[in-house]
Motif scaffolding. Structure first.
Motif, PDB file in Angstrom:
ATOM      1  N   ALA A  31       0.842  -1.203   0.000  1.00  0.00           N
ATOM      2  CA  ALA A  31       0.000   0.000   0.000  1.00  0.00           C
ATOM      3  C   ALA A  31       0.878   1.256   0.000  1.00  0.00           C
ATOM      4  O   ALA A  31       0.615   2.211  -0.735  1.00  0.00           O
ATOM      5  N   LYS A  32       1.935   1.232   0.801  1.00  0.00           N
ATOM      6  CA  LYS A  32       2.795   2.425   0.902  1.00  0.00           C
ATOM      7  C   LYS A  32       3.583   2.658  -0.377  1.00  0.00           C
ATOM      8  O   LYS A  32       3.802   3.787  -0.785  1.00  0.00           O
ATOM      9  N   MET A  33       4.030   1.574  -0.995  1.00  0.00           N
ATOM     10  CA  MET A  33       4.924   1.718  -2.144  1.00  0.00           C
ATOM     11  C   MET A  33       4.215   1.787  -3.488  1.00  0.00           C
ATOM     12  O   MET A  33       4.759   2.329  -4.441  1.00  0.00           O
ATOM     13  N   LEU A  34       3.011   1.224  -3.566  1.00  0.00           N
ATOM     14  CA  LEU A  34       2.367   1.170  -4.884  1.00  0.00           C
ATOM     15  C   LEU A  34       1.135   2.077  -4.996  1.00  0.00           C
ATOM     16  O   LEU A  34       0.618   2.255  -6.082  1.00  0.00           O
ATOM     17  N   CYS A  35       0.644   2.578  -3.864  1.00  0.00           N
ATOM     18  CA  CYS A  35      -0.598   3.368  -3.913  1.00  0.00           C
ATOM     19  C   CYS A  35      -0.379   4.780  -3.386  1.00  0.00           C
ATOM     20  O   CYS A  35       0.241   4.952  -2.331  1.00  0.00           O
ATOM     21  N   ASN A  36      -0.944   5.740  -4.094  1.00  0.00           N
ATOM     22  CA  ASN A  36      -1.008   7.100  -3.560  1.00  0.00           C
ATOM     23  C   ASN A  36      -2.291   7.221  -2.751  1.00  0.00           C
ATOM     24  O   ASN A  36      -3.243   6.453  -2.984  1.00  0.00           O
ATOM     25  N   PRO A  37      -2.346   8.184  -1.794  1.00  0.00           N
ATOM     26  CA  PRO A  37      -3.593   8.358  -1.042  1.00  0.00           C
ATOM     27  C   PRO A  37      -4.761   8.560  -2.011  1.00  0.00           C
ATOM     28  O   PRO A  37      -4.643   9.308  -2.980  1.00  0.00           O
ATOM     29  N   GLY A  38      -5.849   7.848  -1.759  1.00  0.00           N
ATOM     30  CA  GLY A  38      -7.033   7.978  -2.624  1.00  0.00           C
ATOM     31  C   GLY A  38      -7.068   6.954  -3.748  1.00  0.00           C
ATOM     32  O   GLY A  38      -8.093   6.778  -4.393  1.00  0.00           O
ATOM     33  N   ASP A  39      -5.938   6.277  -4.016  1.00  0.00           N
ATOM     34  CA  ASP A  39      -5.954   5.209  -5.032  1.00  0.00           C
ATOM     35  C   ASP A  39      -6.902   4.116  -4.585  1.00  0.00           C
ATOM     36  O   ASP A  39      -7.143   3.924  -3.384  1.00  0.00           O
ATOM     37  N   VAL A  87      -5.969   2.242   6.428  1.00  0.00           N
ATOM     38  CA  VAL A  87      -5.111   3.071   7.276  1.00  0.00           C
ATOM     39  C   VAL A  87      -4.001   3.727   6.444  1.00  0.00           C
ATOM     40  O   VAL A  87      -3.398   4.711   6.846  1.00  0.00           O
ATOM     41  N   ASN A  88      -3.773   3.157   5.247  1.00  0.00           N
ATOM     42  CA  ASN A  88      -2.807   3.770   4.332  1.00  0.00           C
ATOM     43  C   ASN A  88      -3.486   4.690   3.320  1.00  0.00           C
ATOM     44  O   ASN A  88      -2.912   5.003   2.271  1.00  0.00           O
ATOM     45  N   SER A  89      -4.727   5.082   3.636  1.00  0.00           N
ATOM     46  CA  SER A  89      -5.497   6.002   2.783  1.00  0.00           C
ATOM     47  C   SER A  89      -5.780   5.444   1.392  1.00  0.00           C
ATOM     48  O   SER A  89      -5.908   6.207   0.432  1.00  0.00           O
ATOM     49  N   VAL A  90      -5.837   4.138   1.285  1.00  0.00           N
ATOM     50  CA  VAL A  90      -6.242   3.519   0.025  1.00  0.00           C
ATOM     51  C   VAL A  90      -7.757   3.324   0.101  1.00  0.00           C
ATOM     52  O   VAL A  90      -8.271   2.860   1.120  1.00  0.00           O
ATOM     53  N   GLU A  91      -8.456   3.690  -0.956  1.00  0.00           N
ATOM     54  CA  GLU A  91      -9.914   3.518  -0.957  1.00  0.00           C
ATOM     55  C   GLU A  91     -10.241   2.074  -1.327  1.00  0.00           C
ATOM     56  O   GLU A  91      -9.846   1.607  -2.405  1.00  0.00           O
ATOM     57  N   VAL A  92     -10.953   1.376  -0.435  1.00  0.00           N
ATOM     58  CA  VAL A  92     -11.268  -0.021  -0.752  1.00  0.00           C
ATOM     59  C   VAL A  92     -12.628  -0.091  -1.441  1.00  0.00           C
ATOM     60  O   VAL A  92     -13.590   0.535  -1.011  1.00  0.00           O
ATOM     61  N   GLY A 121     -10.118   6.792 -14.817  1.00  0.00           N
ATOM     62  CA  GLY A 121     -10.102   7.399 -13.481  1.00  0.00           C
ATOM     63  C   GLY A 121     -10.590   6.467 -12.382  1.00  0.00           C
ATOM     64  O   GLY A 121     -10.327   6.704 -11.200  1.00  0.00           O
ATOM     65  N   ASP A 122     -11.307   5.408 -12.744  1.00  0.00           N
ATOM     66  CA  ASP A 122     -11.855   4.486 -11.737  1.00  0.00           C
ATOM     67  C   ASP A 122     -11.037   3.207 -11.588  1.00  0.00           C
ATOM     68  O   ASP A 122     -11.417   2.306 -10.845  1.00  0.00           O
ATOM     69  N   ALA A 123      -9.957   3.123 -12.341  1.00  0.00           N
ATOM     70  CA  ALA A 123      -9.204   1.854 -12.344  1.00  0.00           C
ATOM     71  C   ALA A 123      -8.559   1.599 -10.982  1.00  0.00           C
ATOM     72  O   ALA A 123      -8.121   2.537 -10.308  1.00  0.00           O
ATOM     73  N   PRO A 124      -8.523   0.339 -10.572  1.00  0.00           N
ATOM     74  CA  PRO A 124      -7.866   0.038  -9.294  1.00  0.00           C
ATOM     75  C   PRO A 124      -6.354  -0.022  -9.466  1.00  0.00           C
ATOM     76  O   PRO A 124      -5.860  -0.274 -10.553  1.00  0.00           O
ATOM     77  N   ARG A 125      -5.656   0.234  -8.385  1.00  0.00           N
ATOM     78  CA  ARG A 125      -4.201   0.076  -8.387  1.00  0.00           C
ATOM     79  C   ARG A 125      -3.859  -1.358  -7.969  1.00  0.00           C
ATOM     80  O   ARG A 125      -2.922  -1.953  -8.445  1.00  0.00           O
ATOM     81  N   LEU A 126      -4.664  -1.864  -7.025  1.00  0.00           N
ATOM     82  CA  LEU A 126      -4.476  -3.234  -6.546  1.00  0.00           C
ATOM     83  C   LEU A 126      -5.800  -3.985  -6.672  1.00  0.00           C
ATOM     84  O   LEU A 126      -6.865  -3.386  -6.491  1.00  0.00           O
ATOM     85  N   ILE A 127      -5.708  -5.277  -6.965  1.00  0.00           N
ATOM     86  CA  ILE A 127      -6.907  -6.128  -6.901  1.00  0.00           C
ATOM     87  C   ILE A 127      -6.524  -7.284  -5.965  1.00  0.00           C
ATOM     88  O   ILE A 127      -5.627  -8.073  -6.267  1.00  0.00           O
TER      89      ILE A 127
END
Ligand SMILES: Cc1ncc(COP(=O)(O)O)c(C=O)c1O
Length: 496
Positions: free
Chosen positions: A209-217, A235-240, A259-265
Motif C-alpha cells: 500500500a505504501k509503495m504502490l498506492c497514492n492516497p485515494g488510489d 489506514v494507508n489512505s487507500v480507498e477499498v 479514473g476508476d481503475a484500481p491500483r491493486l486487486i
C-alpha cells in the motif's frame, strides 16, 4: 512484595485522586482487567500481600476485591484465592463514572482520521485459542523438539550477521528454501531475489500500500473479505472498493474507465476468505487480463491453501502465465503458528529490488536466526511432514463439525463445499442476528465470528465462521451443543 502489577497500581493510584481509597483501588484493578494487563484466569495477589505492597490497609484491599467479585470481574476458589473471570460482565466496557486515572485525558481529535477509523473498525479478537476460533491452527502440535535441535545446531556456529538487521528482504537461506518449496507445493516459479520475508501478511500488504498506492488510489477487495486486509489498506489512505464474490470467486465488472481503475486487486483465489469459493479458471484468466489492461497489480493472498482435504491442490494464480502481474503472499501463520510472524511475498522481478530496499528502510527486518531455523526446517523436510500430519488431523475435525451442522441445521446451513482450510461457514437465515449470536456464544466461552461483519455493502449474508483446527475432535460436539443452545435462545427452536 513488589511486582509489575503493584508498580502499575501504585502509579495509577497516585494519579487517581478522587473518591474513597477502596473505590480508587477498585477502579485501577478493574481497568487493568479490562485492558488485559491482568489476564483472564490470572490470580490476584492475596489481600495481605497487595495491602503491604501498596501501603494500604487490608480492609481497603478486601473491600475493592469484594466489589470486583460482586460485579463478576473475579471469582474465588476456596483455599486458592481470587481469579479474573473469563467472561466480562455485561456493561464491563462502559466507561467508569469517575475521572480516569490516566494522567492525560485524550482530546476528541487526538488520533488521526485514519487512526480513529481504524479504532472504530477493529477486528482482532482477544481470544486466539479454543472452540471455534476461526483461522487458528493447532499450535499445541508444533514440533518443538525438532525446532530446538536445529536452533541449537545453528547457534553453535553463530555469526555477527545473524544478530544484526536483516538485509535483502530476509535470509537468503529462507528465500531459497521457499523457492524450492513453492515450486513443488504451489507451482510458483520464482527466484530467491523475488522473495521478501515479512512479519506477517499485514506487513506485506502495508508495504504494498505504501509503495504502490497514492492516497485515494483504489484497491478492489473481495466482498466479503478478511477485515485485516481492509484495515491495513484503509489506514494507508487507500480507498477499498468491494467486488462481489460468488461460487467462482470474485465476480469482476467490466474494465473500468481510466479514473476508476484500481491500483491493486486483492484476491484469495485458492480458498476465498471467508466463503471458501475456489476461483474458476475463466475468472483467473479474466482477472489477469483485466489487471494488465488497467495497469493494476493483483495481490494473491494464499493464506491456507496447504489444507485441502480432498482432490488435488489448486495451483497459485501466480503460476498461470509467465510474467503475470501478480504479487503472491504466503504465510506460516496457518501451517506453523501465528505468533511466529513470518510470511513472504513473491514479487514480479520488475518490482523486487526496489521493494527490498523499501522493506529495509521501513521495517529494518530482523529475526534472522528464526528465519535460518525455518529454512533448515523446510529443507530437511520437516515442514512438509508437519503439514501432512496437520492436514490429516484438521480433515477429521472438519468432518465432525460438518456432520454436526448438517445434523442440526440441514444442508442450507453448509454451503461451503471446498473441503479446505481451517474454518467453515455455518449459514444462517436472514432474520438471525449473527453478531448478537456471536456475543452470546462468547459469554459461554465459545468464540465464533459473525459472517455479516465481513461485508462492506448492505448485501450481507448471515452466518458464523467456525474454526475447527484448534479444537480436539472430542471437544467439538460439546462446544457445538453450547452454540446450538445460544441459537435456540434467539430463534425459538431450530434455525431453518
Ligand atoms: C485471509 C487471511 N489472510 C491473511 C491472514 C493473516 O496472515 P498473517 O498472520 O500472515 O498476517 C489471515 C489471518 O487470519 C487471513 O485470514
Amino acid at each position: 512484595m513488589r511486582s509489575l502489577l503493584t508498580d502499575m497500581l501504585l502509579q495509577r493510584l497516585s494519579a487517581h485522586t478522587q473518591g474513597p481509597l477502596h473505590r480508587r483501588l477498585y477502579d485501577c484493578i478493574r481497568l487493568a482487567i479490562l485492558e488485559g494487563v491482568i489476564g483472564a484466569g490470572s490470580r490476584l495477589p492475596p489481600t495481605r500481600d497487595l495491602a503491604g505492597a501498596l501501603s494500604l490497609s487490608r480492609n481497603t484491599v478486601s473491600t475493592a476485591y469484594e466489589q470486583l467479585l460482586a460485579e463478576g470481574y473475579t471469582f474465588t476458589r476456596a483455599g486458592s484465592g481470587t481469579f479474573v473471570t473469563d467472561h466480562m460482565p455485561d456493561g464491563a466496557m462502559a466507561p467508569v463514572n469517575e475521572q480516569p486515572p490516566a494522567s492525560r485525558r485524550l482530546a476528541e481529535n487526538e488520533f488521526s482520521q485514519r487512526g480513529a477509523h481504524l479504532l472504530a473498525k477493529t477486528g482482532a479478537s482477544p481470544h486466539q485459542w479454543g472452540a471455534f476460533m476461526p483461522g487458528v491452527p493447532d499450535v499445541s502440535n508444533f514440533p518443538h523438539g525438532l525446532w530446538r535441535r536445529i536452533h541449537s545446531r545453528l547457534i553453535r556456529r553463530i555469526k555477527p550477521d545473524y544478530l544484526t538487521y536483516s538485509r535483502m528482504g530476509g535470509s537468503p537461506d529462507l528465500q531459497q528454501a521457499l523457492v524450492d518449496y513453492l515450486r513443488v507445493a504451489r507451482s510458483v516459479n520464482c527466484e530467491a531475489q523475488q522473495i521478501i520475508i515479512t512479519e506477517g501478511t499485514h506487513q506485506a500488504v502495508d508495504l504494498l500500500a505504501k509503495m504502490l498506492c497514492n492516497p485515494g488510489d483504489r484497491a478492489w477487495i473481495e466482498e466479503p473479505c478478511y477485515w485485516g486486509l481492509r484495515n491495513v489498506l484503509t489506514v494507508n489512505s487507500v480507498e477499498v472498493v468491494p467486488v462481489t464474490v460468488d461460487n467462482q470467486g470474485i465476480s469482476l465488472p467490466d474494465v473500468p474507465a481510466e479514473g476508476d481503475a484500481p491500483r491493486l486487486i486483492c484476491v484469495t483465489p485458492s480458498h476465498q476468505y471467508p466463503t471458501g469459493a475456489v476461483m474458476s479458471l475463466t475468472r483467473r484468466q479474466r482477472l489477469l487480463a483485466l489487471a494488465q489492461e488497467c495497469g493494476a497489480w493483483v495481490v494473491e493472498d494464499d493464506y491456507d491453501s496447504e489444507f485441502r482435504y480432498s482432490g488435488n491442490p489448486i495451483p497459485a494464480l501466480q503460476s498461470l502465465t509467465p510474467q503475470a502481474p501478480v504479487i503472491y503472499i504466503g504465510t506460516f501463520s496457518k501451517t506453523l503458528y501465528p505468533g511466529l510472524r513470518i510470511s513472504y511475498m513473491v514479487l514480479p522481478l520488475a518490482l523486487a529490488e526496489q521493494m527490498r530496499v523499501a522493506h529495509a528502510e521501513l521495517y529494518r527486518g530482523g529475526h534472522w536466526i528464526t528465519q535460518l531455523v525455518l529454512a533448515q526446517f523446510i529443507a530437511e523436510g520437516h515442514y512438509a511432514s508437519h503439514i501432512r500430519r496437520m492436514r490429516l488431523l484438521y480433515g477429521k475435525r472438519r468432518t465432525v463439525l460438518s456432520r454436526l451442522i448438517l445434523q442440526h441445521l440441514g444442508e442450507d446451513a453448509l454451503r461451503d463445499d471446498s473441503n479446505a482450510g481451517l474454518h467453515l461457514v455455518m449459514s444462517l437465515p436472514e432474520e438471525v442476528d449473527d453478531e448478537r449470536l456471536a456475543r452470546d456464544a462468547g459469554r459461554q466461552g465459545i468464540y465464533v465470528r459473525p459472517l455479516s461483519t465481513y461485508y462492506l455493502t448492505s448485501e450481507r449474508k448471515k452466518g458464523l465462521l467456525l474454526g475447527y483446527a484448534c479444537v480436539d475432535e472430542a471437544a467439538i460436539e460439546p462446544a457445538f451443543s453450547v452454540l446450538m443452545a445460544c441459537l435456540a435462545r434467539q430463534t425459538g427452536a431450530g434455525a431453518f
